[in-house]
Design a protein around this motif. Structure first.
Motif, PDB file in Angstrom:
ATOM      1  N   HIS A   1       0.820  -1.211   0.000  1.00 35.78           N
ATOM      2  CA  HIS A   1       0.000   0.000   0.000  1.00 35.78           C
ATOM      3  C   HIS A   1       0.856   1.264   0.000  1.00 35.78           C
ATOM      4  CE1 HIS A   1      -2.760  -3.117   0.988  1.00 35.78           C
ATOM      5  NE2 HIS A   1      -2.355  -3.214   2.243  1.00 35.78           N
ATOM      6  N   GLY A   2       1.979   1.206  -0.693  1.00 40.87           N
ATOM      7  CA  GLY A   2       2.821   2.396  -0.834  1.00 40.87           C
ATOM      8  C   GLY A   2       2.678   2.975  -2.235  1.00 40.87           C
ATOM      9  N   PRO A   3       2.176   4.195  -2.383  1.00 35.67           N
ATOM     10  CA  PRO A   3       2.001   4.769  -3.726  1.00 35.67           C
ATOM     11  C   PRO A   3       3.323   4.943  -4.466  1.00 35.67           C
ATOM     12  CG  PRO A   3       1.583   6.421  -2.028  1.00 35.67           C
ATOM     13  CD  PRO A   3       1.682   5.108  -1.338  1.00 35.67           C
ATOM     14  N   GLY A   4       4.406   5.275  -3.737  1.00 36.53           N
ATOM     15  CA  GLY A   4       5.705   5.388  -4.390  1.00 36.53           C
ATOM     16  C   GLY A   4       6.156   4.048  -4.951  1.00 36.53           C
ATOM     17  N   SER A   5       5.970   2.967  -4.187  1.00 40.00           N
ATOM     18  CA  SER A   5       6.294   1.631  -4.685  1.00 40.00           C
ATOM     19  C   SER A   5       5.425   1.273  -5.883  1.00 40.00           C
ATOM     20  CB  SER A   5       6.099   0.596  -3.573  1.00 40.00           C
ATOM     21  OG  SER A   5       7.132   0.673  -2.614  1.00 40.00           O
ATOM     22  N   ALA A   6       4.154   1.667  -5.839  1.00 41.33           N
ATOM     23  CA  ALA A   6       3.252   1.344  -6.949  1.00 41.33           C
ATOM     24  C   ALA A   6       3.710   2.015  -8.236  1.00 41.33           C
ATOM     25  CB  ALA A   6       1.827   1.769  -6.594  1.00 41.33           C
ATOM     26  N   ARG A   7       4.099   3.286  -8.157  1.00 42.97           N
ATOM     27  CA  ARG A   7       4.586   3.973  -9.360  1.00 42.97           C
ATOM     28  C   ARG A   7       5.889   3.349  -9.845  1.00 42.97           C
ATOM     29  NH1 ARG A   7       2.973   8.529  -6.363  1.00 42.97           N
ATOM     30  NH2 ARG A   7       5.123   8.811  -5.683  1.00 42.97           N
ATOM     31  N   ALA A   8       6.754   2.984  -8.899  1.00 41.10           N
ATOM     32  CA  ALA A   8       8.030   2.369  -9.283  1.00 41.10           C
ATOM     33  C   ALA A   8       7.814   1.007  -9.934  1.00 41.10           C
ATOM     34  CB  ALA A   8       8.934   2.241  -8.060  1.00 41.10           C
ATOM     35  N   VAL A   9       6.857   0.233  -9.438  1.00 44.46           N
ATOM     36  CA  VAL A   9       6.557  -1.067 -10.033  1.00 44.46           C
ATOM     37  C   VAL A   9       6.079  -0.892 -11.468  1.00 44.46           C
ATOM     38  CG1 VAL A   9       4.870  -2.947  -9.987  1.00 44.46           C
ATOM     39  CG2 VAL A   9       6.135  -2.366  -7.921  1.00 44.46           C
ATOM     40  N   ARG A  10       5.206   0.065 -11.690  1.00 43.14           N
ATOM     41  CA  ARG A  10       4.707   0.299 -13.049  1.00 43.14           C
ATOM     42  C   ARG A  10       5.857   0.678 -13.984  1.00 43.14           C
ATOM     43  NH1 ARG A  10       0.589   4.869 -13.153  1.00 43.14           N
ATOM     44  NH2 ARG A  10      -0.853   3.292 -12.333  1.00 43.14           N
ATOM     45  N   ALA A  11       6.746   1.557 -13.509  1.00 44.55           N
ATOM     46  CA  ALA A  11       7.876   1.983 -14.343  1.00 44.55           C
ATOM     47  C   ALA A  11       8.822   0.814 -14.614  1.00 44.55           C
ATOM     48  CB  ALA A  11       8.624   3.127 -13.667  1.00 44.55           C
ATOM     49  N   ALA A  12       9.074  -0.015 -13.591  1.00 37.91           N
ATOM     50  CA  ALA A  12       9.984  -1.144 -13.768  1.00 37.91           C
ATOM     51  C   ALA A  12       9.407  -2.169 -14.735  1.00 37.91           C
ATOM     52  CB  ALA A  12      10.283  -1.786 -12.417  1.00 37.91           C
ATOM     53  N   LEU A  13       8.123  -2.445 -14.627  1.00 40.67           N
ATOM     54  CA  LEU A  13       7.502  -3.410 -15.536  1.00 40.67           C
ATOM     55  C   LEU A  13       7.452  -2.877 -16.963  1.00 40.67           C
ATOM     56  CD1 LEU A  13       4.566  -4.747 -13.307  1.00 40.67           C
ATOM     57  CD2 LEU A  13       6.767  -5.843 -13.777  1.00 40.67           C
ATOM     58  N   ASP A  14       7.192  -1.572 -17.100  1.00 39.61           N
ATOM     59  CA  ASP A  14       7.215  -0.983 -18.445  1.00 39.61           C
ATOM     60  C   ASP A  14       8.587  -1.131 -19.085  1.00 39.61           C
ATOM     61  OD1 ASP A  14       4.571  -0.226 -18.532  1.00 39.61           O
ATOM     62  OD2 ASP A  14       4.932   1.777 -17.706  1.00 39.61           O
ATOM     63  N   GLY A  15       9.647  -0.997 -18.256  1.00 40.38           N
ATOM     64  CA  GLY A  15      11.001  -1.091 -18.801  1.00 40.38           C
ATOM     65  C   GLY A  15      11.446  -2.511 -19.050  1.00 40.38           C
ATOM     66  N   ALA A  16      11.083  -3.434 -18.150  1.00 46.74           N
ATOM     67  CA  ALA A  16      11.582  -4.801 -18.257  1.00 46.74           C
ATOM     68  C   ALA A  16      10.742  -5.681 -19.180  1.00 46.74           C
ATOM     69  CB  ALA A  16      11.646  -5.433 -16.864  1.00 46.74           C
ATOM     70  N   ARG A  17       9.454  -5.408 -19.299  1.00 47.71           N
ATOM     71  CA  ARG A  17       8.541  -6.197 -20.123  1.00 47.71           C
ATOM     72  C   ARG A  17       8.684  -7.699 -19.839  1.00 47.71           C
ATOM     73  NH1 ARG A  17       4.493  -3.298 -22.744  1.00 47.71           N
ATOM     74  NH2 ARG A  17       5.283  -1.178 -22.937  1.00 47.71           N
ATOM     75  N   PRO A  18       8.413  -8.132 -18.605  1.00 46.08           N
ATOM     76  CA  PRO A  18       8.561  -9.550 -18.275  1.00 46.08           C
ATOM     77  C   PRO A  18       7.517 -10.404 -18.999  1.00 46.08           C
ATOM     78  CG  PRO A  18       7.472  -8.397 -16.495  1.00 46.08           C
ATOM     79  CD  PRO A  18       7.903  -7.344 -17.459  1.00 46.08           C
ATOM     80  N   ARG A  19       7.761 -11.702 -19.037  1.00 46.16           N
ATOM     81  CA  ARG A  19       6.830 -12.631 -19.668  1.00 46.16           C
ATOM     82  C   ARG A  19       5.829 -13.203 -18.672  1.00 46.16           C
ATOM     83  NH1 ARG A  19      10.482 -16.963 -22.325  1.00 46.16           N
ATOM     84  NH2 ARG A  19       8.448 -17.710 -23.079  1.00 46.16           N
ATOM     85  N   VAL A  20       6.097 -13.062 -17.381  1.00 45.99           N
ATOM     86  CA  VAL A  20       5.172 -13.487 -16.340  1.00 45.99           C
ATOM     87  C   VAL A  20       5.411 -12.607 -15.117  1.00 45.99           C
ATOM     88  CG1 VAL A  20       6.750 -15.227 -15.399  1.00 45.99           C
ATOM     89  CG2 VAL A  20       4.293 -15.461 -15.010  1.00 45.99           C
TER      90      VAL A  20
END
Length: 788
Positions: free
Chosen positions: A19-38
């Motif tokens: 429930h951390g908004p900063g972590s939530a934004r960072a997760v979105r940015a990291a996933l956008d950059g890494a484009r994982p398969r799962v």
């Protein structure tokens, strides 16, 4: 770092704050950059089939995964998710990009079994907080608080303020998307090296299961695996272990058959004040930080101004500008990169609330915490009872809300009557969506007022109540029959009969009435019978307005009343002060019940009420009956017009004679003039007032301190206006004892008789209040010139 692999050799581990908004934004940015398969997410694996529901438009966070034991629905666990929760962001990212998402925490089947074992060890005490601990935070009394330790190490006394400074105000997710996760992993690795599991051994078992699930995903997707979990677990997931060692930790874990679904959640329950160990102090503020595209403080203070203006407080745009300036200044003085919630709150208090904490409490409740209630689509799995409740709720247009609101019902209207029946049935099932409240629109039995508030736990109560039936009506009927058979006291059964009529449960009434008749025949305690009678009479009255048959209740009520009449006089003999006071309450209850019963067929054409008056006469005349009961009996007969005022004055004079002990006389006075209307008797009948006055002035000094507490309790219960009038009468002194109020001529506020002109002055107001239908024969005669 100890046990850490090269970044390109393992999965992408994104350690977050729940429930951390900063972590939530960072997760979105990291996933956008890494484009994982799962994407692997901390949560119960049994919920994997429910993941696609998160993509539906009518799924609006905050929501929670609810797991409950199939054979014991009250045993449950929650995994809450808000719009600003990193896990929810990761879930939605995977759905939006067509990437598989899976939960990897320990299965709920083990979590719920653990809870049961722990309760058995503690002696069967059931805990409310266990469910929410499944969301990634263990028992806070037994483990280290990682954020608290890091904040203290950095010189902060507030973990929330530290998090704002190092994450929220540093633009997490901008630039190097993985930088926040690298920093958190280094910090958590140091903490795990120092504290190990932090005092909670279950984390080791959970982490073993997570490692196994990560290995499975790596075999399937190779290097395209991203893991979103609590930062505390990242060092353990990075650490090399063998498959055999991890499986050994999971061997022999207890199990329980479990069902899972999505349920609505609230911001209030996300807060730590709600008892949620992994919660945040200000979910409303965090939701604002996550949603605000820019200038979060300015937007926040504008929200505050809008709320205060809605509460009729004077807040102008100038106040907002000045509050923004003050918040910026406070942040600079305190060495913070940007104003946080503390600076915004201080600015609101000083500028918009003029230093008062009263409106500030409203801001905290409505905005900082908030009353946001999530929604789930109707397609989510649910027990049949939940389905029926949802259909009925929609048909009756009753919307669940997290903020408490009042609902006024007119039972003469079909929809309102159905709403009332639904709410009463739910209360009978232990689903306390609504609580009855005093009606502000009148005291008639056709009107009800409820206070409604939907709490997430009610979903658990609904699942638990599902064992009684598949519909609300069937479940409430079965529950009422079971409760009647298990009831211990007569009052419990009569109360249940009342609930059956309020909830319109004709199927349960035969069983309830059979048990009621059996218990009434066997119970010889007059107090129990007197307690039971009012509930039966109320049931008869409710049956009238709701159109419910009450023939069986009528016969039982009449028989119960007869038994009270026979048993009450001997039961009132030789009671101590405490027992006499309790018995007075029973006498008042029976009198009020028979007053209601007077308009029903059970009254036997007035015979029951006449029998009751005979009982009151016996009580008033027996010296062995405590004074408080004798005085009460005289008062009740006087109120009903069955005792002349002269006779009441005579009886009072006998009791207040010098031969009566002062304590006994004071108790008689308490019974006679105590309660509603007692003060008006003394105001309008100067004979009674004079008797009390003469007796009180003649009480010996040594006895006065004994009777003063009782008299003070009696007179303190009067309305302020009545006490003021009595004080005026005492100040001027009685105007001649033994006379009625008409003899008070010459005293301030009193006249020689009825003032016709002043009485006529109220007639126009009465016509306005009563309306055209209030024009009775007397009014029409008056208009025609006939004498009043």
């Amino acid at each position: 770092m100890n046990g850490r692999e090269a970044p390109d050799a393992g999965p992408l581990l994104l350690g977050v704050r729940h429930h951390g908004p900063g972590s939530a934004r960072a997760v979105r940015a990291a996933l956008d950059g890494a484009r994982p398969r799962v994407v692997l997410i901390e949560g119960p694996p049994e919920a994997d089939p429910l993941i696609p529901l998160a993509a539906q438009e009518d799924m609006r966070p905050p929501v929670a995964l609810l797991a409950h034991a199939v054979d014991e629905p009250g045993r449950s666990a929650f995994w809450p998710l808000a719009a600003f929760s990193p896990e929810w962001v990761a879930l939605r990212w995977a759905l939006e990009h067509g990437v598989p998402a899976r939960f990897i925490d320990l299965p709920a089947t083990h979590t719920l079994a653990w809870e049961r074992e722990e309760e058995e060890r503690k002696g069967g005490v059931e805990g409310e907080d266990g469910p929410e601990r499944g969301a990634g935070a263990a028992d806070e009394d037994m483990r280290v608080d990682p954020l608290g330790v890091l904040a203290e190490t950095a010189g902060y006394d507030d973990a929330e303020r530290w998090w704002e400074d190092v994450v929220e105000h540093r633009g997490a997710g901008k630039g190097d998307a993985l930088a926040p996760f690298t920093a958190l992993e280094e910090a958590m690795t140091a903490l795990r090296e120092e504290y190990g599991s932090g005092g909670h051994g279950r984390d080791l078992i959970r982490e073993a299961h997570m490692r196994l699930r990560v290995r499975d995903a790596q075999r399937e997707f190779e290097d395209g695996v991203a893991v979103v979990c609590g930062a505390w677990h990242v060092p353990a997931l990075r650490h090399r272990t063998t498959v055999a060692a991890d499986r050994a930790l999971l061997k022999g874990l207890p199990r329980v058959k479990t069902d899972l679904t999505w349920v609505p959640w609230t911001h209030r329950r996300l807060s730590r004040a709600g008892g949620y160990g992994a919660g945040v102090a200000s979910p409303g503020w965090y939701a604002h930080l996550f949603d605000a595209p820019d200038r979060p403080v300015e937007r926040w203070l504008t929200k505050v101004a809008r709320l205060l203006r809605a509460e009729d407080r004077t807040v102008s745009p100038g106040h907002v500008i000045e509050a923004v300036r003050l918040a910026d200044t406070l942040a600079a003085l305190r060495g913070r990169p940007l104003p946080g919630l503390g600076e915004a709150t201080d600015a609101v208090r000083a500028v918009m609330c003029e230093g008062s904490d009263v409106p500030l409490a409203l801001v905290h409740d409505r905005l900082v915490v908030g009353d946001v209630l999530g929604e789930v689509p109707p397609t989510v799995p649910a027990v049949p009872l939940q389905r029926d409740l949802e259909r009925t709720r929609r048909r009756l247009r009753l919307k669940p809300e997290s903020a408490e609101r009042e609902l006024d019902l007119d039972l003469r209207k079909d929809t309102d009557a159905e709403r009332s029946r639904l709410l009463h049935r739910l209360r009978l099932l232990g689903i306390a969506w609504g609580r009855p409240a005093a009606s502000r629109g009148g005291t008639g039995t056709f009107r009800e007022t409820w206070r409604l508030r939907w709490e997430p736990e009610l979903a658990v109560r609904t699942a638990e109540a599902g064992v009684w039936g598949t519909t609300v009506l069937a479940a409430a009927t079965a529950k009422a029959e079971s409760d009647a058979i298990a009831a211990r006291g007569l009052a419990d059964v009569t109360g249940l009969a009342e609930h059956c009529l309020l909830a319109a449960l004709p199927g349960a009434l035969p069983t309830v009435m059979r048990v009621l008749a059996d218990r009434a025949a066997l119970d010889t305690d007059v107090a129990h019978l007197a307690q039971a009678l009012p509930a039966l009479v109320r049931s008869l009255r409710y049956g009238d307005v709701r159109g419910t048959g009450t023939a069986a209740l009528t016969e039982v009520a009449a028989g119960l009343a007869e038994r009270v009449f026979v048993g009450l006089p001997p039961a009132c003999v030789s009671l101590d002060a405490e027992a006499a006071e309790e018995m007075r309450g029973h006498v008042d209850a029976v009198h009020g019940a028979l007053g209601l019963l007077g308009d029903s067929h059970a009254a036997g054409d007035g015979r029951l009420r006449e029998r009751w008056r005979s009982v009151l006469r016996k009580l008033s005349a027996r010296d062995t009956v405590p004074g408080v009961l004798r005085g009460r009996a005289v008062r009740l007969l006087l109120d009903e017009g069955r005792l002349a005022q002269d006779e009441a004055a005579r009886l009072m004079g006998l009791v207040l004679s010098p031969g009566t002990p002062p304590a006994h006389a004071a108790a008689w006075i308490d019974g006679f003039v105590g309660g509603p209307g007692g003060g008006l008797l003394l105001v309008h009948d100067e004979r009674l007032f004079g008797l009390v006055d003469r007796w009180l002035t003649a009480v010996p000094a040594e006895a006065f301190t004994d009777v003063l507490p009782l008299l003070r309790r009696t007179f303190a219960a009067y309305e302020p206006g009545v006490r003021r009038t009595l004080g005026e009468l005492v100040r001027r002194g009685p105007g001649g004892h033994g006379r009625t109020a008409g003899a008070t001529a010459g005293a301030p506020g009193f006249g020689p008789g009825l003032d016709g002109a002043r009485a006529d002055a109220v007639l126009p107001v009465l016509r306005l209040l009563l309306g055209p239908d209030g024009d009775d024969e007397g009014t029409r005669a008056e208009r025609a010139g006939a004498p009043r």
